[in-house]
Structure formats: C-alpha cells, structure tokens
Design an enzyme around this catalytic site. Structure first.
Site, PDB file in Angstrom:
ATOM      1  N   ASN A 161     -54.159  18.100   9.448  1.00 45.65           N
ATOM      2  CA  ASN A 161     -54.682  19.231   8.676  1.00 45.65           C
ATOM      3  C   ASN A 161     -55.570  18.669   7.565  1.00 45.65           C
ATOM      4  O   ASN A 161     -55.062  18.129   6.585  1.00 45.65           O
ATOM      5  CB  ASN A 161     -53.496  20.031   8.103  1.00 45.65           C
ATOM      6  CG  ASN A 161     -53.926  21.099   7.123  1.00 45.65           C
ATOM      7  OD1 ASN A 161     -55.115  21.443   7.038  1.00 45.65           O
ATOM      8  ND2 ASN A 161     -52.979  21.638   6.369  1.00 45.65           N
ATOM      9  N   TRP A 162     -56.869  18.805   7.742  1.00 48.07           N
ATOM     10  CA  TRP A 162     -57.805  18.202   6.784  1.00 48.07           C
ATOM     11  C   TRP A 162     -57.924  19.007   5.491  1.00 48.07           C
ATOM     12  O   TRP A 162     -58.575  18.558   4.545  1.00 48.07           O
ATOM     13  CB  TRP A 162     -59.189  18.055   7.429  1.00 48.07           C
ATOM     14  CG  TRP A 162     -59.247  17.012   8.514  1.00 48.07           C
ATOM     15  CD1 TRP A 162     -58.243  16.166   8.904  1.00 48.07           C
ATOM     16  CD2 TRP A 162     -60.377  16.696   9.337  1.00 48.07           C
ATOM     17  NE1 TRP A 162     -58.689  15.348   9.912  1.00 48.07           N
ATOM     18  CE2 TRP A 162     -59.987  15.647  10.200  1.00 48.07           C
ATOM     19  CE3 TRP A 162     -61.682  17.201   9.431  1.00 48.07           C
ATOM     20  CZ2 TRP A 162     -60.862  15.096  11.150  1.00 48.07           C
ATOM     21  CZ3 TRP A 162     -62.547  16.650  10.370  1.00 48.07           C
ATOM     22  CH2 TRP A 162     -62.139  15.609  11.215  1.00 48.07           C
ATOM     23  N   LYS A 163     -57.360  20.211   5.474  1.00 48.83           N
ATOM     24  CA  LYS A 163     -57.448  21.069   4.275  1.00 48.83           C
ATOM     25  C   LYS A 163     -58.916  21.227   3.849  1.00 48.83           C
ATOM     26  O   LYS A 163     -59.771  21.365   4.694  1.00 48.83           O
ATOM     27  CB  LYS A 163     -56.556  20.504   3.172  1.00 48.83           C
ATOM     28  CG  LYS A 163     -55.140  20.234   3.681  1.00 48.83           C
ATOM     29  CD  LYS A 163     -54.152  19.958   2.610  1.00 48.83           C
ATOM     30  CE  LYS A 163     -52.779  19.786   3.251  1.00 48.83           C
ATOM     31  NZ  LYS A 163     -51.713  19.691   2.267  1.00 48.83           N
ATOM     32  N   HIS A 192     -49.429  28.459   6.192  1.00 48.49           N
ATOM     33  CA  HIS A 192     -49.374  27.254   5.363  1.00 48.49           C
ATOM     34  C   HIS A 192     -49.093  27.654   3.912  1.00 48.49           C
ATOM     35  O   HIS A 192     -49.650  28.637   3.425  1.00 48.49           O
ATOM     36  CB  HIS A 192     -50.672  26.459   5.454  1.00 48.49           C
ATOM     37  CG  HIS A 192     -50.522  25.086   4.868  1.00 48.49           C
ATOM     38  ND1 HIS A 192     -50.493  24.871   3.510  1.00 48.49           N
ATOM     39  CD2 HIS A 192     -50.322  23.885   5.449  1.00 48.49           C
ATOM     40  CE1 HIS A 192     -50.295  23.582   3.292  1.00 48.49           C
ATOM     41  NE2 HIS A 192     -50.195  22.950   4.459  1.00 48.49           N
ATOM     42  N   GLU A 243     -50.077  26.606   1.175  1.00 48.30           N
ATOM     43  CA  GLU A 243     -51.244  26.693   0.278  1.00 48.30           C
ATOM     44  C   GLU A 243     -51.998  28.008   0.502  1.00 48.30           C
ATOM     45  O   GLU A 243     -52.565  28.578  -0.437  1.00 48.30           O
ATOM     46  CB  GLU A 243     -52.151  25.473   0.500  1.00 48.30           C
ATOM     47  CG  GLU A 243     -51.495  24.206  -0.043  1.00 48.30           C
ATOM     48  CD  GLU A 243     -51.978  22.901   0.584  1.00 48.30           C
ATOM     49  OE1 GLU A 243     -52.975  22.917   1.327  1.00 48.30           O
ATOM     50  OE2 GLU A 243     -51.328  21.867   0.326  1.00 48.30           O
ATOM     51  N   GLU A 264     -42.244  22.793   6.672  1.00 49.43           N
ATOM     52  CA  GLU A 264     -42.950  22.095   5.601  1.00 49.43           C
ATOM     53  C   GLU A 264     -42.348  22.462   4.245  1.00 49.43           C
ATOM     54  O   GLU A 264     -42.776  23.452   3.620  1.00 49.43           O
ATOM     55  CB  GLU A 264     -44.430  22.487   5.610  1.00 49.43           C
ATOM     56  CG  GLU A 264     -45.175  22.060   6.852  1.00 49.43           C
ATOM     57  CD  GLU A 264     -46.625  21.743   6.520  1.00 49.43           C
ATOM     58  OE1 GLU A 264     -47.070  20.656   6.866  1.00 49.43           O
ATOM     59  OE2 GLU A 264     -47.295  22.587   5.891  1.00 49.43           O
ATOM     60  N   GLY A 271     -48.048  16.879  -0.100  1.00 42.98           N
ATOM     61  CA  GLY A 271     -49.021  16.237  -0.975  1.00 42.98           C
ATOM     62  C   GLY A 271     -48.421  15.564  -2.187  1.00 42.98           C
ATOM     63  O   GLY A 271     -49.141  15.210  -3.120  1.00 42.98           O
ATOM     64  N   SER A 329     -45.971  14.949   3.304  1.00 46.87           N
ATOM     65  CA  SER A 329     -46.029  13.517   2.964  1.00 46.87           C
ATOM     66  C   SER A 329     -45.624  12.599   4.116  1.00 46.87           C
ATOM     67  O   SER A 329     -44.967  11.581   3.904  1.00 46.87           O
ATOM     68  CB  SER A 329     -45.189  13.236   1.709  1.00 46.87           C
ATOM     69  OG  SER A 329     -45.757  13.909   0.585  1.00 46.87           O
ATOM     70  N   GLY A 347     -51.200  16.057   6.446  1.00 43.35           N
ATOM     71  CA  GLY A 347     -52.319  16.376   5.570  1.00 43.35           C
ATOM     72  C   GLY A 347     -53.078  15.123   5.186  1.00 43.35           C
ATOM     73  O   GLY A 347     -53.873  14.584   5.944  1.00 43.35           O
ATOM     74  N   GLY A 348     -52.802  14.619   3.971  1.00 45.63           N
ATOM     75  CA  GLY A 348     -53.549  13.497   3.409  1.00 45.63           C
ATOM     76  C   GLY A 348     -53.757  12.328   4.361  1.00 45.63           C
ATOM     77  O   GLY A 348     -54.878  11.820   4.499  1.00 45.63           O
TER      78      GLY A 348
HETATM   79  P1  PGA Z   1     -49.428  16.211   3.276  1.00 43.76           P
HETATM   80  O1  PGA Z   1     -49.711  17.712   3.732  1.00 43.76           O
HETATM   81  O2  PGA Z   1     -49.217  15.393   4.543  1.00 43.76           O
HETATM   82  O3  PGA Z   1     -50.651  15.768   2.529  1.00 43.76           O
HETATM   83  O4  PGA Z   1     -48.202  16.236   2.449  1.00 43.76           O
HETATM   84  C1  PGA Z   1     -49.020  18.272   4.810  1.00 43.76           C
HETATM   85  C2  PGA Z   1     -49.491  19.685   5.035  1.00 43.76           C
HETATM   86  O5  PGA Z   1     -49.783  20.387   4.064  1.00 43.76           O
HETATM   87  O6  PGA Z   1     -49.586  20.146   6.193  1.00 43.76           O
END
Ligand code: PGA
Length: 251
Positions: A10-12, A94, A96, A169, A175, A213, A234-235
């Site tokens: 997930n590149w956000k 998600h 966010e 999640e 993050g 994470s 994500g990251g």
């Molecule tokens: P993260 O994000 O790996 O940067 O913690 C995961 C996500 O939000 O899907």
C-alpha cells in the site's frame, strides 16, 4: 485449511510523481512470488501508469479506496466501475481513510459491496485503536467491525466470498515501527474468524492478512503465525529489496 497467501504493498500518498510510480511498479515486476498473490496499491492518479507498467505480469493492481456509488455528483471520488479497467481490486476501510473521510462500518460495507458488484476483489481493513487495546476492548471492537461491517456486505455481492480478504491492522501499529507481536495478531485473527463464522460467513476460508509495521525483519514471524495468510505493507513496500524479503517470507 490452506488459504491463498497474499502480500499487498500500500503506497498510500507516495510517490509524488507518476513517472516515479511507473518506475517503482516496473521494478516490482521482478519480485519472485511463486505461491503468493502479489499486489500494489498506488495512489489513484497513478493507477493507470502502474497498470501499464505491470501489464503482462501477474502482479495485481489495487485501488486504495472506492466510493459506494457507481457514478454521480461525488466530487473527488472514484467509483468501482471506473476502477474495473485499471485494477484487480480495492482496499476498503483502511484506518487512514476511516479517519480522514469519517467512514464507519456501514459505509465500509457499502464500499465493499460496490467493489464486489463491479467484479473487483476486496481487501477489507479493520483493527482497534491504541486506546481500545489499553481498555481491553480489542475483541469487542473486532467483533463489532465484523458484525456491522464485513457481515453487512450484501450477501449476493459477496457470493462465495472468494473475492474478499480481511486485513487485521491494529491502528497503533500502522506506521509506528511498533508491530503487533505475532501472538497478538494470531489472537485477534482468531476472534475475527470466530465472529465471521457466527455471522454465517466462511470464517475459515477467508484469507486474513496482517498489517502494521511489517518489515523485512519481522515478516517471517508473521508468516509463521497461526491464521496469518499474508501482509498489507505500507512503508516497507516502497523499498524494493525489503518488500521482496517480505514477499519471500510468505512463499
Ligand atoms: P505500515 O502501514 O506498514 O507503514 O505500518 C501498513 C498499512 O497502513 O497498511
């Protein structure tokens, strides 16, 4: 029970140019992933470029969100019908997006219904906040998110459930560099599956990913954890070698 294993990057809201998204996606084509369904979720403006970069490969494209209506006066939104040409599936729920757009369980369910009706696959995200875990409400929150969310998806659209995966999640792990422990993930996922079954869904057949994470260093522990069928990353998904290590852990 053997379930599909899936890793999604997930590149956000990254990267900030379409050219860079194209280059990143091109690089992902070479990620060895036999036995693992591999997907990338770029920002919506880069979906077309990323789909082009991945054409002819079996790396799948996912949208990061989708609207619940097919079309109409919804400024700034993207519908499942539009995504059909560009993406294999969509992430919904998600944390966010829930935070920034005020999505509640019913709305996430409506988004999932719209995506499934359009023939897309769905990664349905849920998870508890830090405060909820501190107050020992995790199990109740997860059960509610399944009951009012996943189980509220239109049953006709859900059909045999083969096009949906759930992503557990925990919000406090996203993050932050503070992943859940594999035991915490396994325990939460057991609660999710039990509630899915209670709601008449195929709790044991639906894949459940862990997200929050995930790194090249901890992925193998999650891959071994009971009930974890993959990862939503994500990251670390923006870094080619680290993402490849995560994928390799689930092979
Ligand atoms: P993260 O994000 O790996 O940067 O913690 C995961 C996500 O939000 O899907």
């Amino acid at each position: 029970m053997s379930r599909r294993r899936t890793v999604i990057g997930n590149w956000k809201m990254n990267p900030t140019t379409i050219a860079e998204a194209f280059t990143l996606a091109r690089a992902r084509r070479g990620t060895p992933h036999q036995g693992v369904e591999l997907g990338i979720a770029p920002p919506s403006v880069a979906l077309s470029a990323v789909a082009g970069a991945l054409r002819g490969s079996d790396v799948l494209v996912f949208a990061q969100d989708v609207h619940w209506e097919e079309k109409g006066a919804y400024t700034g939104q993207v519908s499942a019908l539009m995504l059909r040409e560009l993406a294999h599936g969509a992430i919904v729920g998600h944390s966010e997006v829930r935070r920034d757009q005020g999505d509640d369980d019913a709305r996430v369910a409506a988004k999932a219904t719209a995506a499934l009706r359009a023939g897309l696959h769905v990664i349905y995200c849920l998870g508890e906040s830090y405060d909820q875990r501190e107050r020992r409400e995790t199990d109740a929150v997860l059960a509610r998110q399944v009951r009012d969310g996943v189980a509220a998806i239109d049953r006709g659209a859900l059909a045999d459930g083969e096009r949906i995966a759930v992503a557990y999640e925990p919000i406090w792990a996203i993050g932050t560099g503070e992943a859940a422990t594999p035991d915490q993930a396994a325990a939460a996922i057991a609660v999710l599956r039990a509630e899915l079954r209670r709601c008449g869904l195929e709790g044991d057949a639906i894949p459940v990913l862990y997200g929050g994470s995930v790194t090249g260093d901890n992925a193998a522990e999650f891959a071994r954890a009971e009930g974890v069928d993959g990862a939503l990353v994500g990251g670390a998904s923006l870094k080619q070698e680290e993402f490849a290590r995560i994928v390799a852990a689930f092979r």
